[in-house]
Motif scaffolding. Structure first.
Motif, PDB file in Angstrom:
ATOM      1  N   GLY A  87       0.818  -1.205   0.000  1.00 47.52           N
ATOM      2  CA  GLY A  87       0.000   0.000   0.000  1.00 47.52           C
ATOM      3  C   GLY A  87       0.851   1.255   0.000  1.00 47.52           C
ATOM      4  O   GLY A  87       1.811   1.355   0.764  1.00 47.52           O
ATOM      5  N   GLU A 130      -7.567  -7.774   0.453  1.00 46.81           N
ATOM      6  CA  GLU A 130      -7.590  -7.162   1.784  1.00 46.81           C
ATOM      7  C   GLU A 130      -7.149  -5.708   1.706  1.00 46.81           C
ATOM      8  O   GLU A 130      -7.764  -4.819   2.316  1.00 46.81           O
ATOM      9  CB  GLU A 130      -6.670  -7.952   2.727  1.00 46.81           C
ATOM     10  N   LEU A 131      -6.105  -5.419   0.937  1.00 48.54           N
ATOM     11  CA  LEU A 131      -5.651  -4.040   0.780  1.00 48.54           C
ATOM     12  C   LEU A 131      -6.683  -3.215   0.018  1.00 48.54           C
ATOM     13  O   LEU A 131      -6.971  -2.073   0.391  1.00 48.54           O
ATOM     14  CB  LEU A 131      -4.311  -4.014   0.036  1.00 48.54           C
ATOM     15  N   LYS A 173      -9.858  -3.520  -0.117  1.00 43.16           N
ATOM     16  CA  LYS A 173     -11.014  -3.210   0.728  1.00 43.16           C
ATOM     17  C   LYS A 173     -10.657  -2.199   1.811  1.00 43.16           C
ATOM     18  O   LYS A 173     -11.424  -1.274   2.091  1.00 43.16           O
ATOM     19  CB  LYS A 173     -11.550  -4.496   1.370  1.00 43.16           C
ATOM     20  N   ARG A 174      -9.482  -2.363   2.389  1.00 42.75           N
ATOM     21  CA  ARG A 174      -9.090  -1.463   3.477  1.00 42.75           C
ATOM     22  C   ARG A 174      -8.789  -0.063   2.945  1.00 42.75           C
ATOM     23  O   ARG A 174      -9.127   0.939   3.563  1.00 42.75           O
ATOM     24  CB  ARG A 174      -7.875  -2.062   4.205  1.00 42.75           C
ATOM     25  N   TRP A 175      -8.177   0.004   1.766  1.00 39.18           N
ATOM     26  CA  TRP A 175      -7.873   1.288   1.122  1.00 39.18           C
ATOM     27  C   TRP A 175      -8.822   1.498  -0.062  1.00 39.18           C
ATOM     28  O   TRP A 175      -8.410   1.783  -1.172  1.00 39.18           O
ATOM     29  CB  TRP A 175      -6.421   1.302   0.651  1.00 39.18           C
ATOM     30  N   HIS A 176     -10.108   1.366   0.220  1.00 39.59           N
ATOM     31  CA  HIS A 176     -11.120   1.367  -0.837  1.00 39.59           C
ATOM     32  C   HIS A 176     -11.169   2.681  -1.609  1.00 39.59           C
ATOM     33  O   HIS A 176     -11.617   2.712  -2.758  1.00 39.59           O
ATOM     34  CB  HIS A 176     -12.493   1.069  -0.230  1.00 39.59           C
ATOM     35  N   ASN A 205      -8.728  -3.727  -8.130  1.00 37.27           N
ATOM     36  CA  ASN A 205      -8.355  -4.806  -7.218  1.00 37.27           C
ATOM     37  C   ASN A 205      -7.921  -6.032  -8.005  1.00 37.27           C
ATOM     38  O   ASN A 205      -8.755  -6.785  -8.512  1.00 37.27           O
ATOM     39  CB  ASN A 205      -9.530  -5.161  -6.300  1.00 37.27           C
TER      40      ASN A 205
END
Length: 515
Positions: free
Chosen positions: A434, A452-453, A455-458, A464
């Motif tokens: 990230g 996972e990245l 979604k977390r840093w949407h 994606n």
């Protein structure tokens, strides 16, 4: 990644636990883990004896320092990094030259420039000749944005091309040509619409006429033909106090803004794209999801007649035989060797080597060393022949289409700066750990290697690629998705970095001495 590999990476989010039984990829064979293994890290698929090669991507990424039982966690402390291959007896332009099937009918809405190039954005750039003027230019640019930009709605932005280059440089040293031509060629980037506006101090070693000599930039009116680039010198007698400098710069911007504002987007073929590809904050998924997806899209773009640049010397050095093999000619192969050999010697002068490239974040993400990182990085270039090679800071010629190796350091900021100088009008950046990386002069499409990245840093990632590892999409499907997204962004759709106005500083590569 290959049937010959004796390690594989953990895809499962959160990693695996001691005693978990796992299946070896798509086979029905399984093994029991002898330790917990984090996501992205390697598991020994079979026993690996001390001294034996550890194989990933069907490439030796190291030799085992100790015996490694099957089911063990294989990490950097267990591996010796193999020496880089020398430049002797390389396969030089040996790949079969298979005709490339054209991909026609794809277009985007861009800004055509007087020199024939096409911009994906319509930006006024304010070039600086020396770091000394950066503070004044920064305030002037902000003033132009607040007071003038709303009056010119077709202009996307105003950018100060500020840099750390100053007078304490050996300006005539052989390597000084690199930062000089980099700064010159950034000023001529297609996204700046051939408008050249320069702020000078007046006593610098790099005066405007040396930075932009006659004939080095397109002429937009009779004045530039006679007097060179439109320049404001802060040491001129007319500047009585700081406010007069500001006012002069603001007034000087108006004719440039007016010409840019008169332009409109028009339909142009996808062949006008110049796309730079890069990765940063890489992890073990970079070579599994995002970079192969980018490589597939790169092949599509080359088939559509576009130009694709890949770079990062230390992140391709261990794949040199792949590069020279894919070169379209012996001359191109020799140019690849020339650039990588020059960089090897540059690192030697600083008592560094390529292994210094990998970061703590790379290793936390499962990359054991530079060899493993390089094998995952090189796939961004796709599979087609390498047509051209650029030295640091050089600008693409109009006829240099297809796949290009633009030799740059691997630093995100220096690589991006040099790709801008080469003529990049659209940027693709993959990341696994990230990073909020962005460029003010060029839209940056950021691709997450892991779901996972993403979604977390949407609201920072534009695509994606982790869905490849999840089984949601194939590399081919993701490649087409990126290809179409790039056409939309080139037509004006904002990236997340543009939405938030995130951008990093330009960083010139200056291997010349400082006096």
């Amino acid at each position: 990644m290959h049937p010959a590999d004796n390690v594989a990476i953990v895809v499962t989010a959160g990693g695996l636990k001691l005693g978990d039984r796992v299946r070896k990829g798509l086979s029905q064979d399984s093994l029991v883990l002898l330790s917990a293994v984090p996501q992205g890290h390697k598991i020994a698929l079979s026993a690996i004896a001390a001294g034996q090669a550890v194989i990933r991507y069907n490439v030796k990424i190291g030799n085992a320092k100790v015996d490694i039982p099957a089911g063990s966690w294989v990490h950097e402390r267990l591996l010796d990094v193999p020496a880089a291959r020398d430049f002797q007896n390389l396969p030089m332009a040996t790949a079969p030259q298979i005709p490339i099937e054209p991909l026609s009918g794809y277009t985007f809405e861009g800004f055509r420039n007087s020199d024939g190039s096409v911009g994906t954005r319509n930006i006024l750039a304010v070039t600086t000749t020396v770091q000394c003027v950066a503070g004044v230019v920064s305030i002037a640019v902000q003033k132009i944005k607040e007071e003038l930009l709303p009056l010119y709605p077709n202009v996307d932005d105003v950018v100060g091309i500020e840099h750390t280059y100053g007078c304490g440089v050996a300006i005539d040293a052989p390597d000084a040509v690199i930062p000089i031509r980099t700064l010159r060629n950034i000023s001529l980037n297609p996204n700046f619409g051939n408008e050249v506006f320069v702020i000078s101090l007046g006593c610098e070693k790099l005066p405007p006429q040396r930075l932009l000599p006659p004939g080095s930039f397109p002429l937009v009116d009779e004045r530039t033909a006679a007097d060179g680039p439109d320049t404001i010198c802060l040491q001129d007698d007319q500047h009585v106090g700081f406010m007069s400098m500001l006012q002069h710069i603001v007034e000087g911007a108006k004719p440039h803004l007016a010409r840019l504002n008169a332009r409109r987007r028009e339909t142009v073929p996808a062949s006008e794209l110049v796309v730079g590809v890069q990765c940063g904050g890489s992890d073990a998924f970079s070579g599994v999801t995002a970079n192969p997806l980018v490589g597939y899209a790169a092949d599509l773009l080359v088939r559509a007649g576009a130009t694709i640049m890949f770079s990062e010397n230390t992140e391709v050095r261990d794949a040199v035989e792949q590069l020279t093999h894919r070169a379209s000619s012996l001359e191109v192969a020799q140019s690849i060797v020339r650039e990588l050999d020059w960089y090897d010697r540059y690192l030697e002068r600083g008592h560094a080597d390529r292994s210094a490239n990998t970061t703590p974040g790379n290793k936390a993400g499962g990359l054991s060393n530079i060899v493993e990182k390089a094998m995952g990085s090189i796939v961004k270039s796709g599979s087609l022949p390498i047509q051209h090679v650029l030295s640091p800071g050089e600008k693409l010629k109009p006829d240099q289409k297809g796949l290009v190796f633009a030799a740059t350091p691997a630093s995100d900021f220096i690589c991006g700066t040099l790709q801008l100088a080469a003529g990049m009008n659209l940027h693709v950046f993959t990341t696994g750990r990230g990073t909020p990386y962005g460029l003010q002069a060029c839209p940056v499409v950021k691709i997450a290697t892991r779901t996972e990245l993403a979604k977390r840093w949407h609201d920072l990632m534009d695509l994606n690629a982790g869905r490849v590892a999840d089984g949601g999409i194939s590399i081919e499907e993701g490649g087409w998705e990126l290809f179409k997204l790039l056409l939309e962004v080139a037509s004006g759709q904002k990236t997340w970095a543009e939405h938030w106005k995130l951008h990093n500083a330009l960083v010139l590569f200056n291997p010349a001495p400082i006096t």
